[in-house]
Design an enzyme around this catalytic site. Sequence first.
Site, PDB file in Angstrom:
ATOM      1  CG  ASP A 144      -2.578  -0.141   7.829  1.00  0.00           C
ATOM      2  OD1 ASP A 144      -3.480  -0.714   8.011  1.00  0.00           O
ATOM      3  OD2 ASP A 144      -1.928  -0.105   6.738  1.00  0.00           O
ATOM      4  N   GLY A 152       0.909  -1.190  -0.104  1.00  0.00           N
ATOM      5  CA  GLY A 152      -0.116   0.066  -0.038  1.00  0.00           C
ATOM      6  C   GLY A 152       0.850   1.173   0.108  1.00  0.00           C
TER       7      GLY A 152
END
Length: 1005
Positions: free
Chosen positions: A131, A19
Amino acid sequence: MIGKIVSHYRVLDRLGEGGMGEVYLAEDTHLGRRVAIKFPSVTANEHDYRARFLREARAISELSNPNIATLFDYGETGDGQPFLVMEFVRGQTLHDMMRKGELTLPRALQIIEDIASALSEAHNRGIVHRDIKPSNIMVDERGQIKVLDFGLVKQLNDDQIHLSEPEAQTLLAVRTRSGMVLGTPAYLSPEQAMGTSVDPRSDLFALGGVLYECVTGRSAFPGSTVIEIAAKVIHVDPVIPSKVNSSIPSQLDSVILKALAKSPAKRYQSAAELKADLRLVRELLQDDSGPTIIKSRLNTSELRHRSTLAALSQTLRRKRVPLWYILVGLIVLLGTGWTIWRWRRPALHIPPAEARNWLEIGTNALRDGAYFQASKALEQAIAIDDKYVLAHARMSEALLELDYVDRAKDELLRVTALVSERSGLPKTDELYVTAISATVRHDFPAAIESYAAIAQEASDIEKPRVLVDLGRAYEKNEELPKAIAVYLEATSRNPQYATAFLHLGILHGRQRELTQALDAFAKAEEIYQAMGNLEGRTEAVYQRGALFNQLQKLAEARAELARALALAEASDNASQKIRTLLQLSAVAVDAGETTRATDYAQDAVSLAQRNGMENLAAQGLIDMGYGFLVRGEPVEAEKYFLQALDAAQRAKARSNEARARGGMASLRQQQNRPDEVVKYLEPALAFYQQGNYRAATSSCLALLARANLQKGDYQAAQKAQEQLLQLGQQLHDQSMIAQAHAERGSALAREEKYTEALDHLSQAYQIYNSQGIQRSVCNNLVGRALVLSHLGRYSEAQILLDQASAIADKPGGEMKRLSLEVKVAAAEVDLGLNNFSQARDKAEKLLALSGNQSSEISARGNRILGLALVSGGALPAGKDKSAAAVEMAKQLNDPWQLAMAQLDFAEAMLLSGAAKEALSSALQARAVFAKLGQVASEGEALAVAASASSNLNDESKAREYALQANNSFSTLEQRWGTDSYKSYLSRPDVLRLRKHLDQLASSAK
């Protein structure tokens, strides 16, 4: 990208894409270690994100926890692409472990505890991860947990799907117009899913989700779409874990559900609190009959979700319309976009005239080396116009020169935030920003390229100034001849440009070209004086004084620096006063006037502290520490070194921190604590090597060589000494070359390669003597005297010791440690000559003077005194002193020192009639000498062992040791040469040992 160099990292291989962008395996070309280098997915116009990314990187670089993957470095490439350099962790992700079914309940809880420890460290420093998920948790080859990507947000477009990701349910991040929702859907906290502000409790929610999945094998919030997952996170409580896995105790249910509470107020309020509860549950599990393997489960909705994602991917890849339709549409779209961009593009920012004036003042101060004045002028420019890109860039350069590395990077981040693309700047400004950014990154070749491009286009008036910038870049890249050529061109284009002459003088001085240097300084001073520029004139005089100090012309240095100090006081320039006082302190140290040196440094520190100049204050504290170190006052030295280290760390002044560490390493070297030498030295050496600070690197190498020598690792010591000599020769630095020869000579003397040692020490002496460095001359005289005494050349040794004593014992007692070194060497010479009463008297006086100054000198003094007393008939007192010397030597962490004390103790015991103790100690010493390759000392130890065995009536062993001793002695002639070998055999103590060996050989026949 593979094969390219980013900063000083060579990219080796591509590790993957996630990501945050692409990840590569790279090699740190300075330290030779493998690292992971990451390039975030950010386009050129996302400058707000890029600036934020690097700001967060700076904060994360300060995290220190064994469960956090270390962030080594961060910055931007030449084209503005941000990057991170992380610890390269070999192992597997927590996701992989779950997929393979490698988790048990106790192991899962231990892993979550370790993650909680990492989060606790981050949260205490105000950093939220955002995250936490299984693919961000690594388990290395030793089983240690490493949390990756702290605080580094993921930016995924919600219309892109990467089926290569290991977790289909965690592919997408959610973006909103009002703000960005950071994280991964399956582990989002409710507040993240709703796009509101987050705090550390959001990380604890995510960790609760990871824990749920670890112990049940399924997601806490399964769903077939991103929206469905987010809705469940916000509104639906997860299934109680024990209903999915019956092995889960009720206490663990409570912990998981509390972590996953919708309201942050009802969750755990800290990672430490969660960790404590996990530990209690894990202790309960220890009573279970056996661990339970947790298998990963995919329910139908998750399978449906993956099918949906696959179908979507195929749909996106399916060809729908003719290709030429798409091309025409694309051209129209691009044309429209370009028109809109031109229409909406902001006009170039034009700073006010006053701000431009302050920028010019600051830039000229930078070129003159007046970095503090430069920073103050640039502050004025920025205060007038905070959007002035060049002012921020030049401020970054000034802060870097002042050793405020992190603040310098912050200014570059401000530049990044102000301009989305450097190409949007005027061409010259773009090149300046690129050159300065490269300088801050220590990418000096790139800086040279940009400044050269500016110089090509510069007007006749501006060109000399740009040439000075180019010359400074060449200087930093250690290309001194090219720098000199550029400065000469600047003076030819503008014969009244004082700054160019000033730089010429400095570089000619570094090249030891005294006449050219003095001429250049004189010209610079003349021009500054004609201009009425008192600060410039002060700088020219100061640099001339610094050159004289560098060349060890101490009287001339003192005179020039006194002039510089008077000029600085006349202009009330605090920065120049402080620098001049510190330079006067250095002159006093080299002259052996350490009390005066400390006074100068104290004045500099006080002035710096009053004016808020932390970096100069730290520099003064370091100089004071060295002053006390030279005077033999370790307690005071340590106090100032540690104060400097603390001040430098608080100010984040990396260069001063490294200098303070070097000072502590020098102190620990004197205190015979080699492990601590390495502890303080390694971070400093890494900093100097990474920044290509060659002179400072050489000092660290010298200390490292001594530490390895003390440990008995002669090969490592030799390697460091050879690197030191090579550096000195590359830089044509005579002081460095002399230091390398001195270090190598001392090491060879310890290895008993006396003739080679004398050669190196003599080369060092020639340089030290020509430079007039009294402390180094005295050290060298003592070192050569000891080598000569080992070879039996006592009359020559005594001459050198008399010369050393004249330096060390001059009125004022400034060189206390050196004076002790001279006295202990003189006592050793008397002992070798069988002048036992003189040796005893000198050793007793030495021990009375040394006190606690040096345990090494005390150990040597007791060795000499013990043998002198025994040889003079005072057996009990002599035996006690020899035994005390052995105990002291044990505290030195030096196998050679201990072996020498054991050999002297063996001789004392032999003379006292204690043959058994003599034999045991001699054999212990012999084992060390044999390991270290010290043939002469090994032969002497064997000779003592032979005599002791004979006294014990073990004639067989006596003859065996005698034969081995003679074999050792017989190799020395080839090692040293005939003359040196004969002089060694003439030593009274060696004659005595050899006489007994001959008697044993005769009895054997």
